[in-house]
Design a protein around this motif. Structure first.
Motif, PDB file in Angstrom:
ATOM      1  N   UNK A   1     -13.136  12.080  33.709  1.00  0.00           N
ATOM      2  CA  UNK A   1     -13.037  12.428  35.236  1.00  0.00           C
ATOM      3  C   UNK A   1     -12.498  13.784  35.486  1.00  0.00           C
ATOM      4  N   UNK A   2     -12.965  14.710  36.343  1.00  0.00           N
ATOM      5  CA  UNK A   2     -12.267  15.814  36.597  1.00  0.00           C
ATOM      6  C   UNK A   2     -11.817  15.834  37.936  1.00  0.00           C
ATOM      7  N   UNK A   3     -10.504  16.142  37.877  1.00  0.00           N
ATOM      8  CA  UNK A   3      -9.399  16.253  39.265  1.00  0.00           C
ATOM      9  C   UNK A   3      -9.302  17.683  39.502  1.00  0.00           C
ATOM     10  N   UNK A   4      -9.933  18.206  40.521  1.00  0.00           N
ATOM     11  CA  UNK A   4      -9.563  19.797  40.836  1.00  0.00           C
ATOM     12  C   UNK A   4     -10.041  19.935  42.513  1.00  0.00           C
ATOM     13  N   UNK A   5      -9.193  20.718  43.034  1.00  0.00           N
ATOM     14  CA  UNK A   5      -9.629  20.558  44.533  1.00  0.00           C
ATOM     15  C   UNK A   5     -10.502  21.606  44.934  1.00  0.00           C
ATOM     16  N   UNK A   6     -10.869  22.529  43.987  1.00  0.00           N
ATOM     17  CA  UNK A   6     -11.972  23.320  44.248  1.00  0.00           C
ATOM     18  C   UNK A   6     -13.341  22.878  44.005  1.00  0.00           C
ATOM     19  N   UNK A   7     -14.286  22.694  44.829  1.00  0.00           N
ATOM     20  CA  UNK A   7     -15.465  22.346  44.669  1.00  0.00           C
ATOM     21  C   UNK A   7     -16.282  22.920  43.483  1.00  0.00           C
ATOM     22  N   UNK A   8     -16.182  24.492  43.993  1.00  0.00           N
ATOM     23  CA  UNK A   8     -16.608  25.345  42.732  1.00  0.00           C
ATOM     24  C   UNK A   8     -16.344  24.883  41.364  1.00  0.00           C
ATOM     25  N   UNK A   9     -14.913  24.809  41.079  1.00  0.00           N
ATOM     26  CA  UNK A   9     -14.543  24.583  39.953  1.00  0.00           C
ATOM     27  C   UNK A   9     -14.948  23.302  39.430  1.00  0.00           C
ATOM     28  N   UNK A  10     -14.864  22.152  40.331  1.00  0.00           N
ATOM     29  CA  UNK A  10     -15.452  21.103  39.698  1.00  0.00           C
ATOM     30  C   UNK A  10     -17.005  20.874  39.217  1.00  0.00           C
ATOM     31  N   UNK A  11     -17.680  21.768  39.982  1.00  0.00           N
ATOM     32  CA  UNK A  11     -19.090  21.912  39.857  1.00  0.00           C
ATOM     33  C   UNK A  11     -19.207  22.650  38.311  1.00  0.00           C
ATOM     34  N   UNK A  12     -18.527  23.858  38.139  1.00  0.00           N
ATOM     35  CA  UNK A  12     -18.520  24.652  37.039  1.00  0.00           C
ATOM     36  C   UNK A  12     -17.944  23.699  35.813  1.00  0.00           C
ATOM     37  N   UNK A  13     -16.996  23.099  35.766  1.00  0.00           N
ATOM     38  CA  UNK A  13     -16.613  22.125  34.601  1.00  0.00           C
ATOM     39  C   UNK A  13     -17.575  20.985  34.425  1.00  0.00           C
ATOM     40  N   UNK A  14     -18.152  20.362  35.570  1.00  0.00           N
ATOM     41  CA  UNK A  14     -19.259  19.587  35.327  1.00  0.00           C
ATOM     42  C   UNK A  14     -20.390  20.150  34.559  1.00  0.00           C
ATOM     43  N   UNK A  15     -20.879  21.318  34.807  1.00  0.00           N
ATOM     44  CA  UNK A  15     -22.048  21.903  34.397  1.00  0.00           C
ATOM     45  C   UNK A  15     -21.774  22.223  32.972  1.00  0.00           C
ATOM     46  N   UNK A  16     -20.479  22.742  32.517  1.00  0.00           N
ATOM     47  CA  UNK A  16     -20.269  23.006  31.166  1.00  0.00           C
ATOM     48  C   UNK A  16     -20.283  21.795  30.271  1.00  0.00           C
ATOM     49  N   UNK A  17     -19.619  20.734  30.840  1.00  0.00           N
ATOM     50  CA  UNK A  17     -19.359  19.538  29.895  1.00  0.00           C
ATOM     51  C   UNK A  17     -20.879  18.813  29.799  1.00  0.00           C
ATOM     52  N   UNK A  18     -21.833  18.806  30.949  1.00  0.00           N
ATOM     53  CA  UNK A  18     -22.922  18.175  30.853  1.00  0.00           C
ATOM     54  C   UNK A  18     -24.026  18.614  29.773  1.00  0.00           C
ATOM     55  N   UNK A  19     -23.714  19.887  29.350  1.00  0.00           N
ATOM     56  CA  UNK A  19     -24.565  20.350  28.286  1.00  0.00           C
ATOM     57  C   UNK A  19     -23.963  19.794  26.950  1.00  0.00           C
ATOM     58  N   UNK A  20     -22.867  19.184  26.737  1.00  0.00           N
ATOM     59  CA  UNK A  20     -22.404  18.374  25.548  1.00  0.00           C
ATOM     60  C   UNK A  20     -22.936  16.970  25.701  1.00  0.00           C
ATOM     61  N   UNK A  21     -23.874  16.683  24.674  1.00  0.00           N
ATOM     62  CA  UNK A  21     -24.784  15.221  24.606  1.00  0.00           C
ATOM     63  C   UNK A  21     -23.782  14.215  24.447  1.00  0.00           C
ATOM     64  N   UNK A  22     -22.533  14.509  23.772  1.00  0.00           N
ATOM     65  CA  UNK A  22     -21.390  13.365  23.530  1.00  0.00           C
ATOM     66  C   UNK A  22     -20.353  13.319  24.866  1.00  0.00           C
ATOM     67  N   UNK A  23     -20.784  13.769  26.103  1.00  0.00           N
ATOM     68  CA  UNK A  23     -19.939  13.699  26.952  1.00  0.00           C
ATOM     69  C   UNK A  23     -20.502  13.541  28.204  1.00  0.00           C
TER      70      UNK A  23
END
Length: 372
Positions: A8-30
């Motif tokens: 779960x990502x908790x961040x008030x910035x929509x841009x930060x949530x999107x960036x963190x999601x994109x980075x983690x989505x590239x890990x097949x174990x997450x």
């Protein structure tokens, strides 16, 4: 339940949530299980199911991140990774978060180039994986997951470099001058801030110089060193390029920079370098340990504490091969027994000790090394 690590990502910035999601989505174990803009939205989503790891910003609307973290640790203890800004206030708050119970601290990712993005991806993925593993060791996390998380799928964004990328290996049978002063080199990662907070305050002012790599982001190590300095008899500070390694002084590698030990006359100084990630880290314990093997040889004590992965294991073996004394933290007292466990597997450790015995090991080394 997904076989992946649910985050779960908790961040008030929509841009930060999107960036963190994109980075983690590239890990097949997450897997990204939920996104929230503030603690109240996060609490609502937590009521529908607990993730394996929470990635938490500290500057949040309606309730600050530290308050929310304290509530999590009281009501539903689980692994939390703090993702904070690279500022003095952010660093102080991150130190407090570790005291409250956060597993890891990382800085907000910098994505200005392809190399920066790759490094951010490595830091983020490794922090989440380490937190998940640390949580299992502590019995934290989602009680609905009846079995331990399976080992994540292999993930390697780019080559995993060795210390060769920074400095050549020790020369076989390198000559060492007589009378070099003793020095202690320590490496740690996940759980290391707690471990060092237990070890260093027990050292006396006559302790040989200590050099440390603790995996932490840029700007955060200065706050960590300042906090330790207030707890210890020895002087603790973030290392600066050219600092002399003196008795009664502890130098901690600055975040995002490698720390190397260099011989200077009958003593030592430290060198701060940038350079690539080594063993997926910057600073790297392998780099510190290799440089210590070259500079101090049998005059050094290498100590490898809790941490995920294998950074430091090969460097500790290089220290042992040139005659240095080597100790690793045992499995029972390690938050994550990755780094010390790999060192034992390689035959790099002279012995294993519980964390409570590490200060005595350092004191005994100092006594053995003292002039007659």
């Amino acid at each position: 339940m997904s076989g992946k690590i649910n985050v779960m990502i908790v961040d008030d910035s929509a841009a930060a949530r999107r960036a963190l999601s994109d980075l983690l989505a590239e890990d097949p174990g997450i897997r990204i299980a939920a996104l929230a803009a503030d603690p109240f939205e996060a609490a609502g989503k937590l009521s529908g199911g607990l993730p394996d790891v929470i990635l938490l910003d500290l500057e949040l609307p309606r309730m600050d991140g530290l308050t929310f973290l304290a509530k999590i640790m009281k009501q539903h203890p689980m692994p939390v990774v703090i993702c904070s800004s690279h500022t003095e206030n952010g660093s102080k708050a991150a130190m407090r978060a570790l005291e409250i119970g956060a597993c890891e601290v990382i800085g907000k990712p910098k994505l200005g180039s392809a190399a920066a993005r790759q490094e951010a991806q490595i830091r983020l993925s490794d922090a989440v994986r380490a937190a998940a593993q640390a949580g299992r060791g502590r019995g934290l996390g989602n009680p609905a997951r009846k079995k331990p998380l399976p080992k994540p799928a292999p993930f390697s964004p780019g080559p995993k470099l060795t210390a060769d990328a920074i400095l050549p290996p020790p020369r076989p049978q390198a000559p060492f001058p007589n009378g070099l002063p003793p020095i202690v080199a320590i490496g740690a990662s996940t759980g290391g801030t707690e471990a060092l907070s237990e070890v260093l305050p027990k050292l006396s002012r006559v302790t040989p110089p200590v050099v440390i790599v603790q995996h932490m982001p840029e700007k955060f190590t200065a706050a960590f060193a300042k906090r330790l300095d207030g707890l210890c008899q020895v002087a603790v500070r973030e290392a600066a390029n050219g600092d002399k390694a003196l008795a009664g002084t502890v130098l901690i590698a600055p975040g995002d920079h490698h720390l190397l030990l260099r011989r200077q006359g009958q003593g030592y100084r430290v060198e701060i370098q940038n350079g690539p990630y080594v063993a997926r880290h910057r600073p790297s314990v392998d780099v510190l340990f290799r440089s210590t093997a070259i500079a101090a040889g049998p005059g050094a004590l290498g100590v490898l504490l809790t941490g995920m992965g294998d950074d430091g294991a090969r460097g500790l073996l290089e220290m042992r091969d040139v005659g240095a004394d080597t100790v690793v933290q045992d499995e029972k007292t390690s938050v994550v027994w990755g780094m010390p466990g790999e060192a034992r597997r390689l035959g790099a450790a002279s012995r294993e000790k519980p964390l409570s015995a590490i200060p005595a090991e350092i004191s005994a080394f100092a006594a053995r090394s003292a002039p007659a």
